[in-house]
Design a protein around this motif. Structure first.
Motif, PDB file in Angstrom:
ATOM      1  N   LYS A  34      -7.020 -41.124  23.412  1.00  0.00           N
ATOM      2  CA  LYS A  34      -7.630 -40.318  22.344  1.00  0.00           C
ATOM      3  C   LYS A  34      -8.905 -39.624  22.831  1.00  0.00           C
ATOM      4  N   TYR A  35      -9.681 -40.328  23.656  1.00  0.00           N
ATOM      5  CA  TYR A  35     -10.968 -39.799  24.102  1.00  0.00           C
ATOM      6  C   TYR A  35     -10.898 -39.138  25.480  1.00  0.00           C
ATOM      7  N   LYS A  36      -9.679 -38.939  25.969  1.00  0.00           N
ATOM      8  CA  LYS A  36      -9.517 -38.303  27.280  1.00  0.00           C
ATOM      9  C   LYS A  36     -10.148 -36.911  27.248  1.00  0.00           C
ATOM     10  N   GLY A  37     -10.944 -36.602  28.241  1.00  0.00           N
ATOM     11  CA  GLY A  37     -11.595 -35.300  28.289  1.00  0.00           C
ATOM     12  C   GLY A  37     -13.007 -35.308  27.748  1.00  0.00           C
ATOM     13  N   LEU A  38     -13.376 -36.366  27.020  1.00  0.00           N
ATOM     14  CA  LEU A  38     -14.760 -36.484  26.543  1.00  0.00           C
ATOM     15  C   LEU A  38     -15.647 -36.997  27.666  1.00  0.00           C
ATOM     16  N   GLY A  39     -16.783 -36.365  27.840  1.00  0.00           N
ATOM     17  CA  GLY A  39     -17.736 -36.828  28.845  1.00  0.00           C
ATOM     18  C   GLY A  39     -18.553 -37.998  28.329  1.00  0.00           C
ATOM     19  N   GLU A  40     -19.595 -38.333  29.049  1.00  0.00           N
ATOM     20  CA  GLU A  40     -20.461 -39.440  28.655  1.00  0.00           C
ATOM     21  C   GLU A  40     -21.194 -39.104  27.359  1.00  0.00           C
ATOM     22  N   ILE A  41     -21.259 -40.070  26.476  1.00  0.00           N
ATOM     23  CA  ILE A  41     -21.954 -39.885  25.191  1.00  0.00           C
ATOM     24  C   ILE A  41     -23.368 -40.443  25.321  1.00  0.00           C
ATOM     25  N   LYS A  42     -24.355 -39.565  25.242  1.00  0.00           N
ATOM     26  CA  LYS A  42     -25.744 -39.986  25.421  1.00  0.00           C
ATOM     27  C   LYS A  42     -26.622 -39.688  24.209  1.00  0.00           C
ATOM     28  N   SER A  43     -26.260 -38.699  23.418  1.00  0.00           N
ATOM     29  CA  SER A  43     -27.114 -38.235  22.320  1.00  0.00           C
ATOM     30  C   SER A  43     -26.294 -38.079  21.050  1.00  0.00           C
ATOM     31  N   TYR A  44     -26.982 -37.818  19.949  1.00  0.00           N
ATOM     32  CA  TYR A  44     -26.280 -37.573  18.691  1.00  0.00           C
ATOM     33  C   TYR A  44     -25.421 -36.318  18.785  1.00  0.00           C
ATOM     34  N   GLU A  45     -25.907 -35.307  19.506  1.00  0.00           N
ATOM     35  CA  GLU A  45     -25.124 -34.086  19.701  1.00  0.00           C
ATOM     36  C   GLU A  45     -23.818 -34.412  20.428  1.00  0.00           C
ATOM     37  N   ASP A  46     -23.896 -35.302  21.428  1.00  0.00           N
ATOM     38  CA  ASP A  46     -22.673 -35.749  22.107  1.00  0.00           C
ATOM     39  C   ASP A  46     -21.768 -36.513  21.143  1.00  0.00           C
ATOM     40  N   TRP A  47     -22.394 -37.340  20.315  1.00  0.00           N
ATOM     41  CA  TRP A  47     -21.640 -38.179  19.374  1.00  0.00           C
ATOM     42  C   TRP A  47     -20.774 -37.332  18.447  1.00  0.00           C
ATOM     43  N   LEU A  48     -21.287 -36.186  18.019  1.00  0.00           N
ATOM     44  CA  LEU A  48     -20.566 -35.324  17.089  1.00  0.00           C
ATOM     45  C   LEU A  48     -19.296 -34.737  17.694  1.00  0.00           C
ATOM     46  N   LYS A  49     -19.126 -34.839  19.008  1.00  0.00           N
ATOM     47  CA  LYS A  49     -17.913 -34.341  19.668  1.00  0.00           C
ATOM     48  C   LYS A  49     -16.762 -35.352  19.598  1.00  0.00           C
ATOM     49  N   ILE A  50     -17.070 -36.593  19.231  1.00  0.00           N
ATOM     50  CA  ILE A  50     -16.037 -37.634  19.177  1.00  0.00           C
ATOM     51  C   ILE A  50     -15.100 -37.356  18.005  1.00  0.00           C
ATOM     52  N   PRO A  51     -13.776 -37.319  18.226  1.00  0.00           N
ATOM     53  CA  PRO A  51     -12.841 -37.050  17.121  1.00  0.00           C
ATOM     54  C   PRO A  51     -12.829 -38.179  16.097  1.00  0.00           C
ATOM     55  N   PHE A  52     -12.497 -37.825  14.870  1.00  0.00           N
ATOM     56  CA  PHE A  52     -12.485 -38.790  13.780  1.00  0.00           C
ATOM     57  C   PHE A  52     -11.229 -39.667  13.857  1.00  0.00           C
ATOM     58  N   LEU A  53     -11.311 -40.807  13.190  1.00  0.00           N
ATOM     59  CA  LEU A  53     -10.207 -41.764  13.118  1.00  0.00           C
ATOM     60  C   LEU A  53      -9.666 -41.759  11.694  1.00  0.00           C
ATOM     61  N   SER A  54      -8.349 -41.634  11.542  1.00  0.00           N
ATOM     62  CA  SER A  54      -7.737 -41.554  10.215  1.00  0.00           C
ATOM     63  C   SER A  54      -7.059 -42.862   9.834  1.00  0.00           C
ATOM     64  N   ARG A  55      -6.752 -43.005   8.548  1.00  0.00           N
ATOM     65  CA  ARG A  55      -6.016 -44.177   8.081  1.00  0.00           C
ATOM     66  C   ARG A  55      -4.616 -44.219   8.683  1.00  0.00           C
ATOM     67  N   ASP A  56      -3.974 -43.053   8.824  1.00  0.00           N
ATOM     68  CA  ASP A  56      -2.635 -43.024   9.413  1.00  0.00           C
ATOM     69  C   ASP A  56      -2.654 -43.489  10.867  1.00  0.00           C
TER      70      ASP A  56
END
Length: 435
Positions: free
Chosen positions: A32-54
């Motif tokens: 799911k997170y393939k292609g995401l770089g290192e998360i260091k800041s809140y701006e980076d955090w906002l790039k993380i895709p959301f998780l759904s109930r499905d």
């Protein structure tokens, strides 16, 4: 203080640790997170895709082990849906389960539940639901006396236990509390020993509060917390919180409010969808999870002195709703009239309106658009029967008159309320939260 004070940077640091564990140890999140770089800041955090109930429903154990970061051992597995037909299974290590119970116990302590109390646990048992079992762990953590009665106990036997043990606190869901109150009023009984009722799973309307006060006297009525089986406690009340206000346990949850129509985080005070990252669960991480509730963060701090911010809940986001402590999906509702679509003008556009009426009872109306509303009326009773068969909770609630108004209506095409931005029909209008 029972809960730590608010520290955004500390929250974000914990959340990033959960993200890193998920990305490195879980096959599902690694993909799911393939292609995401290192998360260091809140701006980076906002790039993380959301998780759904499905996603959780389809990829959590026992469907697959892909979401897990650990082996299947030393765990408890609970269900988030039960008899409503939209069950999701949630796996936690026993240590994580203990942490969930510890945080929830602290929420009850804030409102004054203590070792001297005798607590009647009237949560629902069975169907792998966590509430009754969790109630035991919470009461044990507090050190109070536990009466494990459960919601399925015959009411004559329930009254017998209350007369025998004289509980001081009740834990239950509003649907059962209302039924219990009606029964007590009909039988002319009152239990003066009860000083506090704590509820969970649903909102408690003003009418329901009046009914419980009539049945139990001048009793304290408070939410045991804003929580879910997936995420644990997401909000706790102090004695100064309004009915739909909760402090966020910021050492346990990282909560965001997001506007999905505008695709941006909401500012403080701006209404949006609640997004949750649990900071205590690593075995099956919950990261940027769309819990399905609407709310906003208050600008003002609580006058109680607790610096944890206040979240105000404003109902469901439209995918499903809670009834009787279980989730009902809009897909289930649609299934109940799908066979009639295109017959006598019946459209696929529909809207569910839920409200509270006299004495805490519920009104449920399924409103379906049609090009021929008068001709479509002949299908109303068939659809009502489908609803009761598909969702047994509805049949039970109608039988005991907890749902006092249960109707299917047909209206002109285009007449249902729509989003001013997307033009989509608002499929759920849940007025039980005052929204």
């Amino acid at each position: 203080m029972i809960f730590e004070y608010y520290d955004f940077n500390k929250q974000l640091e914990k959340a990033i640790d959960i993200f890193n564990a998920a990305k490195s140890k879980s096959g599902y999140f690694k993909e799911k997170y393939k292609g995401l770089g290192e998360i260091k800041s809140y701006e980076d955090w906002l790039k993380i895709p959301f998780l759904s109930r499905d996603e959780i429903r389809n990829n959590a154990y026992p469907n697959t082990k892909a979401m897990l970061t650990v082996d299947i051992e030393d765990m408890i597995i609970v269900s988030t849906g039960g008899t409503s037909g939209v069950a999701r299974f949630s796996s936690l290590t026993h240590d994580e389960w203990d942490k969930f119970a510890f945080v929830q116990a602290n929420a009850l302590k804030v409102l004054g539940v203590n070792k001297k109390d005798i607590v009647a646990n009237l949560f629902v048992a069975g169907n792998m639901w966590p509430s009754f079992l969790g109630g035991h762990e919470i009461i044990k953590e507090i050190g109070a006396v536990h009466l494990p009665i459960s919601a399925i106990t015959d009411f004559d036997k329930l009254i017998y236990y209350f007369e025998l043990f004289k509980p001081t606190v009740i834990l239950s869901i509003p649907s059962l509390l209302i039924y219990f109150a009606d029964t007590l009023l009909k039988k002319g009984k009152k239990f003066d020993s009860v000083r506090m009722i704590q509820f969970a799973g649903e909102n408690l309307s003003d009418n329901a509060r009046k009914l419980l006060k009539e049945a139990f006297g001048d009793v304290g009525l408070r939410a045991a917390g804003y929580s879910s089986a997936d995420c644990g406690l997401m909000g706790y009340q102090c004695k100064r919180c309004a009915a739909s206000e909760y402090h966020i346990p910021t050492d346990f949850q990282f909560i965001e409010i997001y506007d999905f129509e505008k695709d941006k985080p909401c500012d403080v005070g701006e209404l949006g969808e609640v997004v949750v990252t649990n900071l205590g669960r690593i075995s099956s991480p919950v990261i940027r999870y769309r819990i399905g509730d609407m709310g906003y963060i208050k600008k003002e701090s609580c006058s109680c002195g607790d610096k944890n911010p206040l979240i105000v809940l404003k109902g469901r986001a439209g995918e499903d709703f809670k009834f009787g402590g279980a989730y009902v999906s809009m897909g289930q509702i649609e299934k109940c009239f799908s066979e009639f679509i295109s017959k006598d003008g019946i459209s696929a556009n529909y809207q569910v309106i839920i409200d509270e009426i006299d004495d805490g009872k519920t009104s449920f109306i399924l409103r379906i658009e049609s090009s021929e509303p008068q001709n479509s009326k002949k299908y109303a009773d068939l659809i009502k029967e489908n609803l009761k068969n598909e969702i047994p909770l509805f049949k039970e609630a109608v039988d005991v008159e907890f749902i006092k108004v249960f109707e299917v209506e047909f209206v002109e095409l285009g007449s249902s309320e729509r989003s001013p931005i997307t033009g989509k029909v608002k499929r759920l209008i849940d007025k039980r939260f005052g929204s």
